[in-house]
Design a protein around this motif. Structure first.
Motif, PDB file in Angstrom:
ATOM      1  N   PHE A  19     -11.507 -34.362  37.307  1.00 20.28           N
ATOM      2  CA  PHE A  19     -12.176 -33.780  38.813  1.00 20.28           C
ATOM      3  C   PHE A  19     -10.989 -33.188  39.526  1.00 20.28           C
ATOM      4  N   LEU A  20      -9.765 -33.594  39.411  1.00 19.60           N
ATOM      5  CA  LEU A  20      -8.784 -33.129  40.178  1.00 19.60           C
ATOM      6  C   LEU A  20      -8.298 -31.849  39.540  1.00 19.60           C
ATOM      7  N   ALA A  50      -4.348 -43.114  33.442  1.00 20.54           N
ATOM      8  CA  ALA A  50      -4.707 -43.900  34.636  1.00 20.54           C
ATOM      9  C   ALA A  50      -6.065 -43.674  35.044  1.00 20.54           C
ATOM     10  N   ASN A  51      -6.836 -42.523  34.891  1.00 14.24           N
ATOM     11  CA  ASN A  51      -7.993 -42.362  35.305  1.00 14.24           C
ATOM     12  C   ASN A  51      -8.435 -40.936  34.832  1.00 14.24           C
ATOM     13  N   PRO A  72     -14.767 -35.993  46.963  1.00  8.88           N
ATOM     14  CA  PRO A  72     -15.865 -36.301  46.072  1.00  8.88           C
ATOM     15  C   PRO A  72     -16.522 -37.629  46.707  1.00  8.88           C
ATOM     16  N   GLU A  74     -11.182 -39.638  34.317  1.00  6.22           N
ATOM     17  CA  GLU A  74     -12.423 -39.093  35.017  1.00  6.22           C
ATOM     18  C   GLU A  74     -11.815 -38.416  36.261  1.00  6.22           C
ATOM     19  N   ALA A  75     -10.994 -39.127  36.941  1.00  6.65           N
ATOM     20  CA  ALA A  75     -10.732 -38.617  38.314  1.00  6.65           C
ATOM     21  C   ALA A  75      -9.544 -37.268  37.965  1.00  6.65           C
ATOM     22  N   ALA A  76      -8.811 -37.500  36.828  1.00  8.58           N
ATOM     23  CA  ALA A  76      -7.939 -36.538  36.345  1.00  8.58           C
ATOM     24  C   ALA A  76      -8.703 -35.197  35.928  1.00  8.58           C
ATOM     25  N   HIS A  78     -12.429 -44.034  44.767  1.00  9.18           N
ATOM     26  CA  HIS A  78     -11.910 -44.854  43.520  1.00  9.18           C
ATOM     27  C   HIS A  78     -11.955 -44.214  42.181  1.00  9.18           C
ATOM     28  N   LYS A  79     -13.167 -43.593  41.895  1.00  8.60           N
ATOM     29  CA  LYS A  79     -13.583 -43.029  40.653  1.00  8.60           C
ATOM     30  C   LYS A  79     -12.952 -41.632  40.565  1.00  8.60           C
ATOM     31  N   THR A  80     -13.184 -40.725  41.363  1.00  7.03           N
ATOM     32  CA  THR A  80     -12.657 -39.427  41.239  1.00  7.03           C
ATOM     33  C   THR A  80     -11.802 -38.854  42.309  1.00  7.03           C
ATOM     34  N   GLY A  81     -11.949 -39.483  43.384  1.00  4.36           N
ATOM     35  CA  GLY A  81     -11.050 -38.968  44.450  1.00  4.36           C
ATOM     36  C   GLY A  81      -9.457 -39.089  44.380  1.00  4.36           C
ATOM     37  N   LEU A  82      -9.173 -40.265  43.847  1.00  6.29           N
ATOM     38  CA  LEU A  82      -7.831 -40.539  44.037  1.00  6.29           C
ATOM     39  C   LEU A  82      -7.833 -41.535  42.496  1.00  6.29           C
ATOM     40  N   ILE A  83      -6.362 -41.496  42.074  1.00  5.28           N
ATOM     41  CA  ILE A  83      -5.979 -42.188  40.960  1.00  5.28           C
ATOM     42  C   ILE A  83      -5.232 -43.366  41.494  1.00  5.28           C
ATOM     43  N   ALA A 102      -1.569 -39.563  35.098  1.00  2.00           N
ATOM     44  CA  ALA A 102      -2.872 -39.238  35.645  1.00  2.00           C
ATOM     45  C   ALA A 102      -4.003 -39.516  34.698  1.00  2.00           C
TER      46      ALA A 102
END
Lengths: 516, 349
Positions: free
Chosen positions: B235-236, B228-229, A341, B231-233, A345-350, B225
């Motif tokens: 997407f993943l 913590a985030n 992505p 939005e990322a969760a 920071h925002k979507t690729g990793l937590i 997950a």
């Protein structure tokens, strides 16, 4: 390179830095850094990620207290460690990640914090006029009543610069300012910089982009591992020497071997969604298809669509020749798609989760990594450790693997974070790869690494969709390039028949408009 | 000497932060004791005696800790996934109500069977009560802080109505209380002639269970997950809405279980003073434990000890027992300070 009418050496000294040293634990971030900046001069500080550029800037702006060293602003010593003192002395900082209030107007954002609380009148009209005058003079066109949340990143940056100038900055520090700009925005931005320098501002420009530094700066200073390794007039230095000073070694150019494409793996048929209008596109095995375009023309929607985050309103998505009925991120992963992505920071990793968690986060339900809902930690650790090492993630070596894998991923540098993503996505031999701005904000070494890995994946049989705003990247990697403009996608043309200029024109809608 | 930010906080520091917070809480509250004119050391001595000074005192403290452990877990689980559950109080009463409806003779089963059914009923009732706000959050982005908090009053007033009307025990001399549970519905006592009941074991098992879920299962990973985030969760590929919904069933269920345990183990009939705010204190417990399920046990026992010990302190020295609330609140505030400070270190050159 003849940016200034007056020779900088005669202008008064705007900023003088002597012997700045800053240590973080065992890391020597800045080592005896000296620096002089004259009024009306643009000094570029060049260096890879982790070279100490940002640390130095944060010291100048008072975010960090240096262990040693002194700073003079306009001949007066600066009280270190106080942003308020730096502001008062006339240092203005424009951060890489713009810090503005989304739900306030441009005008309010600029005025925020500058108004005395005890005044009954805020004299908005007068202030507004001043800001507009400033904006016009410098070519920083932006609607003062627009909500900041509705602006593009480039426009937000203009607001940030206006804000800093409005507060009377005499020295402007810009941290990677072009990272958020699109190619057509860069030239006007440089023009603005020169105008500001012409008005006697001292400008410190932090960058790791060689070409830009060569074009805009009067002098350049190269940092490597916290030390100044080279300074001089930009006009007198050869770019190759700068690159070498930055990296510390010669970089081999990424070589792309010609491959003949195989069958179609990813296909979009007349897909409409949000700003996208009847977009059609095919990606074949062994092929890299590039999508060029100025940010905000539908790239994010296209990326989200292909990554399974959103569904098409019309049209179909085909994977390996079959129509995809079920569209979700998990389904895309299951179908063997690797997704890199735009925003690590925002979507690729937590960020607050550990390395192993981030590594396994797309596949923890696989029987290999969990059974009956129980995570198979040993398997995960072993695989994660091996693959993270394969993809050269630093910070793992020498330590106990289990402990190293517990490290929160946010402690890694940008380049290492991207390597974690590459390791997660590429280790399972994906058939389709969607890479959205995969090298944004990375240093030269990391960029070369990402490019090499993508080419290797294409060689191994993956079809790659590369969405990027970096034209050089597209031209050096992609086999075919299509241009996205206002939600419409041009037919993908073979890369060897196009040039940067032709693409640049199409990105501003000129050829596309003619064709319609 | 310099102050710098740590990249990671070591375990010993994470463990010593609550200790320091507790010490500082007592230290700062000693000023209040001085103000009442009592000797500080004697007052704290009495508090300590009242909390753990005798087998009976200790059993009282642990008894009081049972609902706090469970509501603390209920809050900690939800907060971990950033589901802001302020409604543990309502879920507690929901669980108690469900257990009371089935346990007053309507259902006749042999002893362990009935107890298990009632605990399960409490769990389901509490879980559903949090599932509703969670569902509204996932479907319509309704803020769960508001819905869970307000649902507390809906449930309390609803039970108040039931206890004044349909569920009122005719033999209770006009008091608004429910009918007594049948004998086979009660939890056994652990120690004879004390009030410590099997709910304590249940609470410990629940803490262990939650810890194991968070540590070893895919659901724990998903909850972390999403917390913590989100939005990322998304997407993943993590089913974010599903995670929020099952977290609500787990968290609300634990609070419901707390209500059922308190009813089955201690009170034996439903009243409106079944909980002196266990649901809200659960928030303090969870934060003091830094949301760690095993830490919740320690935090709950500490807070229970302060409350139980404060009674003795009040009786023997005339210090107002309200001081317990102040000490607990101060401990929470100091905890926040210590957690902030633990992120930094001093370095001598």
């Amino acid at each position: 390179m003849t940016a200034n009418p007056s020779p900088p050496s005669e202008a008064p000294l705007a900023l003088k830095v002597v012997g700045i040293t800053k240590r973080f634990g065992a890391l020597l971030a800045n080592d005896q850094i000296d620096l002089e900046l004259r009024a009306g001069e643009i000094l570029a500080i060049l260096g890879e990620n982790g070279a100490g550029k940002t640390t130095l800037m944060n010291i100048l702006f008072g975010h960090y207290v240096p262990d040693q060293g002194q700073v003079w602003v306009l001949g007066r010593p600066l009280k270190l460690g106080s942003p308020a003192a730096a502001l008062a002395a006339g240092i203005g900082m424009v951060h890489q990640h713009v810090v503005l209030a989304d739900n306030l107007s441009v005008l309010d954002n600029i005025l925020l914090g500058t108004q005395p609380l005890w005044h009954l009148w805020s004299r908005r009209r007068e202030r507004r006029r001043r800001i507009q005058k400033l904006a016009e003079e410098l070519g920083l066109a932006v609607d003062p009543d627009a909500l900041v949340g509705s602006l593009t990143l480039g426009e937000r940056q203009r607001v940030e610069i206006l804000k800093v100038l409005y507060r009377g900055a005499r020295i402007l520090i810009l941290d990677e300012p072009t990272a958020v700009l699109t190619p057509p925005e860069i030239e006007p931005f440089f023009h603005t910089l020169r105008q500001m320098a012409g008005r006697g501002l001292g400008i410190l420009l932090i960058s790791h982009k060689l070409q830009e530094v060569m074009r805009i700066s009067d002098r350049v200073m190269v940092l490597r591992s916290g030390r100044v390794v080279m300074t001089g007039k930009t006009a007198e230095i050869h770019p190759a020497a700068l690159a070498e000073a930055m990296v510390g070694q010669r970089l081999a150019a990424v070589v792309k071997a010609p491959l003949s494409p195989g069958e179609t793996v990813l296909e979009l048929q007349q897909v409409s969604c949000g700003v996208l209008e009847r977009v059609s596109l095919t990606v074949r095995r062994h092929e890299i298809v590039g999508i060029a375009g100025v940010a905000g023309n539908g790239q994010s929607v296209l990326a989200d669509l292909v990554c399974g985050v959103i569904r098409p309103q019309q049209g179909h998505l085909h994977l390996y020749g079959r129509v995809l009925r079920l569209i979700s991120p998990a389904e895309m992963v299951r179908q063997g798609m690797a997704r890199i992505p735009e925003d690590r920071h925002k979507t690729g990793l937590i960020g607050s989760l550990s390395l192993w968690e981030n590594w396994v986060i797309e596949r923890y339900r696989d029987p290999e990594f969990s059974r009956w809902g129980i995570l198979r930690h040993r398997q995960i650790y072993q695989q994660a450790y091996t693959w993270l090492q394969t993809y050269d993630v630093r910070g793992l070596q020498g330590e106990d693997p289990r402990r190293a894998l517990q490290m929160p991923v946010q402690l890694l540098s940008g380049g290492n974070m991207q390597k974690v993503i590459l390791s997660r996505e590429l280790c399972r031999d994906p058939q389709v790869i969607v890479a959205h701005q995969p090298t944004r904000g990375l240093d030269l070494g990391a960029v070369a690494y990402v490019h090499t890995q993508l080419l290797a994946a294409a060689r191994a049989g993956a079809g790659i969709l590369l969405i990027s705003e970096d034209l050089d990247e597209l031209l050096s990697l992609a086999d075919r390039v299509a241009v996205l403009y206002r939600g419409r996608l041009s037919p993908a043309a073979p890369t060897h028949t196009t040039t940067v200029t032709a693409l640049g024109l199409r990105m501003t809608g000129q050829e596309v408009a003619d064709a319609c | 000497m310099r102050v710098e930010l740590r990249s990671t906080v070591p375990l010993w520091l994470i463990l010593s932060a609550p200790m320091a917070a507790i010490a500082l809480a007592f230290l700062s509250c000693s000023l209040l004791i001085l103000w009442t004119g009592s000797p500080v050391l004697a007052a704290y001595g009495a508090l300590l005696r009242g909390a753990v000074g005798s087998p009976f005192a200790l059993s009282e403290t642990l008894t009081r800790a049972v609902p706090l452990i469970l509501t603390g877990l209920a809050v900690a689980v939800c907060f971990r996934a950033k589901l802001w559950n302020i409604g543990a109080e309502g879920q507690f009463y929901g669980g108690a109500l469900a257990a009371s409806l089935l346990g007053t003779g309507e259902l006749s089963l042999p002893r362990p069977g009935l107890v298990l059914v009632l605990l399960l009923a409490g769990w389901i009732a509490g879980g559903l009560l949090l599932w509703i706000p969670a569902w509204l959050k996932t479907q319509f982005q309704v803020d769960e802080v508001v819905t869970t908090l307000l649902l507390n009053f809906v449930i309390l007033l609803g039970i108040s109505y039931l206890l004044e009307g349909p569920l009122k025990d005719p033999l209770a001399l006009g008091w608004p209380q429910g009918r007594a549970l049948v004998e086979s519905a009660l939890l056994p006592r652990l120690i004879p002639r004390s009030r410590l009941h099997a709910g304590f074991i249940i609470a410990l098992l629940a803490a262990l269970g939650v810890w194991a879920i968070e540590q070893f299962t895919v659901w724990g990973l998903e909850m972390r997950a999403v917390g913590a985030n989100p939005e990322a969760a998304k997407f993943l590929g993590i089913p974010v809405q599903g995670v929020i919904l099952y977290t609500s069933l787990l968290g609300g269920g634990l609070a419901g279980l707390a209500g059922a345990c308190e009813l089955l183990g201690l009170k034996g009939y439903l009243t409106l003073d079944l909980s002196p705010g266990f649901g809200y204190t659960g928030i303090v417990v969870a934060l003091l434990a830094q949301l760690h399920p095993l830490g919740v046990v320690g935090a709950a026992v500490f807070i229970a000890g302060v409350y139980v010990g404060a009674d003795t302190m009040g009786r023997s020295l005339g210090v107002p027992t309200y001081l317990a609330d102040v000490i607990v609140a101060a401990a929470l505030l100091w905890m926040l300070v210590c957690m902030g400070l633990a992120r930094y270190r001093l370095r001598w050159d």
